[in-house]
Motif scaffolding. Structure first.
Motif, PDB file in Angstrom:
ATOM      1  N   LEU A   9       0.845  -1.210   0.000  1.00  0.00           N
ATOM      2  CA  LEU A   9       0.000   0.000   0.000  1.00  0.00           C
ATOM      3  C   LEU A   9       0.874   1.251   0.000  1.00  0.00           C
ATOM      4  CD1 LEU A   9      -2.431  -1.388   2.719  1.00  0.00           C
ATOM      5  CD2 LEU A   9      -2.944  -1.196   0.271  1.00  0.00           C
ATOM      6  N   GLY A  10       1.875   1.291  -0.881  1.00  0.00           N
ATOM      7  CA  GLY A  10       2.817   2.416  -0.935  1.00  0.00           C
ATOM      8  C   GLY A  10       2.303   3.550  -1.805  1.00  0.00           C
ATOM      9  N   TYR A  30      -2.700  -5.130   3.135  1.00  0.00           N
ATOM     10  CA  TYR A  30      -1.569  -5.357   4.041  1.00  0.00           C
ATOM     11  C   TYR A  30      -0.327  -4.658   3.498  1.00  0.00           C
ATOM     12  CZ  TYR A  30       2.143  -7.418   6.749  1.00  0.00           C
ATOM     13  OH  TYR A  30       3.244  -7.566   7.557  1.00  0.00           O
ATOM     14  N   HIS A  70      10.876  -9.046  -4.066  1.00  0.00           N
ATOM     15  CA  HIS A  70       9.739  -8.904  -3.140  1.00  0.00           C
ATOM     16  C   HIS A  70       8.538  -9.689  -3.670  1.00  0.00           C
ATOM     17  CE1 HIS A  70      12.099  -5.098  -2.877  1.00  0.00           C
ATOM     18  NE2 HIS A  70      12.042  -5.399  -1.596  1.00  0.00           N
ATOM     19  N   THR A  96       6.317  -3.374 -11.192  1.00  0.00           N
ATOM     20  CA  THR A  96       7.180  -3.415 -12.373  1.00  0.00           C
ATOM     21  C   THR A  96       8.388  -4.278 -12.025  1.00  0.00           C
ATOM     22  OG1 THR A  96       6.513  -1.194 -13.031  1.00  0.00           O
ATOM     23  CG2 THR A  96       8.554  -2.048 -13.977  1.00  0.00           C
ATOM     24  N   VAL A 118       1.881  -1.008 -14.562  1.00  0.00           N
ATOM     25  CA  VAL A 118       1.127   0.190 -14.932  1.00  0.00           C
ATOM     26  C   VAL A 118       2.048   1.301 -15.396  1.00  0.00           C
ATOM     27  CG1 VAL A 118      -0.644  -0.354 -13.239  1.00  0.00           C
ATOM     28  CG2 VAL A 118       1.198   1.208 -12.605  1.00  0.00           C
TER      29      VAL A 118
HETATM   30  P1  NAD Z   1       6.603   2.132  -2.712  1.00  0.00           P
HETATM   31  O1  NAD Z   1       7.952   1.813  -2.181  1.00  0.00           O
HETATM   32  O2  NAD Z   1       5.979   3.452  -2.393  1.00  0.00           O
HETATM   33  O3  NAD Z   1       5.549   0.988  -2.250  1.00  0.00           O
HETATM   34  C1  NAD Z   1       5.857  -0.360  -2.109  1.00  0.00           C
HETATM   35  C2  NAD Z   1       5.201  -0.830  -0.815  1.00  0.00           C
HETATM   36  O4  NAD Z   1       5.365  -2.242  -0.699  1.00  0.00           O
HETATM   37  C3  NAD Z   1       5.826  -0.205   0.432  1.00  0.00           C
HETATM   38  O5  NAD Z   1       4.813   0.451   1.182  1.00  0.00           O
HETATM   39  C4  NAD Z   1       6.419  -1.411   1.171  1.00  0.00           C
HETATM   40  O6  NAD Z   1       6.341  -1.288   2.588  1.00  0.00           O
HETATM   41  C5  NAD Z   1       5.535  -2.533   0.683  1.00  0.00           C
HETATM   42  N1  NAD Z   1       6.113  -3.864   0.811  1.00  0.00           N
HETATM   43  C6  NAD Z   1       7.332  -4.302   0.421  1.00  0.00           C
HETATM   44  N2  NAD Z   1       7.458  -5.623   0.661  1.00  0.00           N
HETATM   45  C7  NAD Z   1       6.279  -6.025   1.209  1.00  0.00           C
HETATM   46  C8  NAD Z   1       5.783  -7.267   1.681  1.00  0.00           C
HETATM   47  N3  NAD Z   1       6.520  -8.375   1.630  1.00  0.00           N
HETATM   48  N4  NAD Z   1       4.532  -7.310   2.190  1.00  0.00           N
HETATM   49  C9  NAD Z   1       3.769  -6.191   2.254  1.00  0.00           C
HETATM   50  N5  NAD Z   1       4.182  -4.979   1.809  1.00  0.00           N
HETATM   51  C10 NAD Z   1       5.424  -4.901   1.313  1.00  0.00           C
HETATM   52  O7  NAD Z   1       6.696   1.934  -4.297  1.00  0.00           O
HETATM   53  P2  NAD Z   1       5.660   2.451  -5.408  1.00  0.00           P
HETATM   54  O8  NAD Z   1       6.096   3.774  -5.927  1.00  0.00           O
HETATM   55  O9  NAD Z   1       4.278   2.263  -4.904  1.00  0.00           O
HETATM   56  O10 NAD Z   1       5.975   1.407  -6.584  1.00  0.00           O
HETATM   57  C11 NAD Z   1       5.458   0.079  -6.558  1.00  0.00           C
HETATM   58  C12 NAD Z   1       5.742  -0.560  -7.902  1.00  0.00           C
HETATM   59  O11 NAD Z   1       5.114   0.225  -8.943  1.00  0.00           O
HETATM   60  C13 NAD Z   1       7.226  -0.620  -8.268  1.00  0.00           C
HETATM   61  O12 NAD Z   1       7.480  -1.839  -8.906  1.00  0.00           O
HETATM   62  C14 NAD Z   1       7.408   0.568  -9.226  1.00  0.00           C
HETATM   63  O13 NAD Z   1       8.466   0.370 -10.143  1.00  0.00           O
HETATM   64  C15 NAD Z   1       6.070   0.578  -9.927  1.00  0.00           C
HETATM   65  N6  NAD Z   1       5.678   1.880 -10.501  1.00  0.00           N
HETATM   66  C16 NAD Z   1       5.844   3.027  -9.796  1.00  0.00           C
HETATM   67  C17 NAD Z   1       5.472   4.238 -10.368  1.00  0.00           C
HETATM   68  C18 NAD Z   1       5.636   5.547  -9.607  1.00  0.00           C
HETATM   69  O14 NAD Z   1       5.534   6.613 -10.236  1.00  0.00           O
HETATM   70  N7  NAD Z   1       5.858   5.507  -8.282  1.00  0.00           N
HETATM   71  C19 NAD Z   1       4.920   4.271 -11.655  1.00  0.00           C
HETATM   72  C20 NAD Z   1       4.713   3.069 -12.341  1.00  0.00           C
HETATM   73  C21 NAD Z   1       5.102   1.873 -11.747  1.00  0.00           C
END
Ligand code: NAD
Length: 292
Positions: A9-10, A30, A70, A96, A118
């Motif tokens: 939920l990041g 979660y 992960h 990704t 996405v």
């Molecule tokens: P983020 O770091 O903000 O969120 C990831 C979340 O996953 C974190 O809150 C972390 O605590 C949680 N996490 C990690 N391991 C876990 C586990 N085992 N169980 C439960 N939670 C767990 O990252 P984000 O920016 O949300 O990016 C997520 C994905 O989306 C990445 O693969 C990224 O490349 C992709 N993405 C991001 C963007 C962007 O602009 N941020 C755009 C397109 C794609």
């Protein structure tokens, strides 16, 4: 309305899960970070005590995690989501990650699984306007479509397992190379005494046109809401672009594809990130090019 488990939920997963709640679904979420879980509960979600608890009894299980390791651990590790999810559940990974891991996890899950990365960033996640690139079996795609539509606007079924990740790495490799050459053109224009606006007015209506130019213009002025107008605050951080270019070069090496511009884009973004530009928008690469 469906019962959905959502893990991760990041920055992206948080708003995506909230959009599922808004669409009327019952979502159990979660995250390892308590603050992310609290924010989700505050938005009306059911905070689960573990990933397995979030998945239990859900018709759809969604993950939005940082990277391939992960994702592999969350789905296939001890007490992982593949085992914890209900028989008949559709599994969806939106992170990704590299194509090979996406295929490995889909093959090991033992249930229909989609890779659905996405594009559209955190703004697209908030506004439910993301583009989803989806790989996996057609029946699972058809079942998941209404769920994806609650989080995005454009949904494309790209092929079998891994095809979504393949589309993502190809797209972002094009984006990186387009951005670099667009920034190079503005630097050259400056040296030639051509204004930014003049180059924009010509190229945006000519064969040099690209999304990097018309939506994310790397100089301030011509596109008022591009990150260049706010000192290159992201947007899409250079560190994330570097990650995606690494995935595309990994895929190219595995598949035996020749991608010299992709390799050069990776080298330039690595230099930019190593010089402290990781948190800067990826259009800020123009600063590196100005320095020479
Ligand atoms: P983020 O770091 O903000 O969120 C990831 C979340 O996953 C974190 O809150 C972390 O605590 C949680 N996490 C990690 N391991 C876990 C586990 N085992 N169980 C439960 N939670 C767990 O990252 P984000 O920016 O949300 O990016 C997520 C994905 O989306 C990445 O693969 C990224 O490349 C992709 N993405 C991001 C963007 C962007 O602009 N941020 C755009 C397109 C794609």
């Amino acid at each position: 309305m469906a019962r959905i488990g959502f893990v991760g939920l990041g920055n992206m997963g948080g708003p995506m899960a909230r959009n599922l709640l808004r669409a009327g679904h019952a979502v159990a979420g979660y995250d390892l970070v308590p603050a992310a879980l609290e924010a989700f509960a505050g938005a009306g979600g059911q905070a689960a005590g573990s990933a397995a608890e979030a998945a239990a009894g859900a018709a759809f299980v969604v993950t939005m995690l940082p990277a391939g390791r992960h994702v592999r651990e969350a789905w296939l590790g001890a007490g992982g989501l593949a085992a914890a999810s209900a028989p008949g559940a559709v599994l969806i990974d939106c992170s990704t990650i590299d194509v090979a891991t996406a295929r490995e996890v889909a093959a090991g899950a033992g249930k229909p699984m989609l890779d659905a990365p996405v594009s559209g960033g955190t703004m697209g996640a908030e506004a439910a306007t993301l583009t989803f690139m989806v790989g996996g079996p057609a029946p699972a795609y058809a079942a998941a479509l209404p769920i994806l539509q609650a989080m995005g606007r454009t949904i494309v079924h790209c092929g079998e397992a891994g095809a979504g990740q393949a589309a993502k790495v190809c797209n972002n490799m094009m984006l990186a190379a387009n951005m670099i050459v667009t920034a190079e053109a503005f630097v050259l224009a400056e040296k030639l005494g051509l204004t930014h606006q003049a180059l924009f007015d010509v190229a945006s209506k000519s064969s040099g046109q690209s999304w990097a130019l018309t939506s994310y213009c790397p100089v301030p002025g011509p596109v008022p809401n591009s990150p260049a107008n706010r000192d290159y605050r992201p947007g899409f951080a250079a560190a994330l672009m570097l990650k995606d270019l690494g995935l595309s070069q990994e895929a190219a090496a595995t598949a035996g594809a020749t991608t010299p511009l992709g390799a050069e884009a990776l080298a330039l973004y690595r230099r930019f990130v190593e010089a402290g530009g990781g948190d800067v928008d990826f259009s800020g690469i123009i600063r590196l090019l100005r320095e020479g």
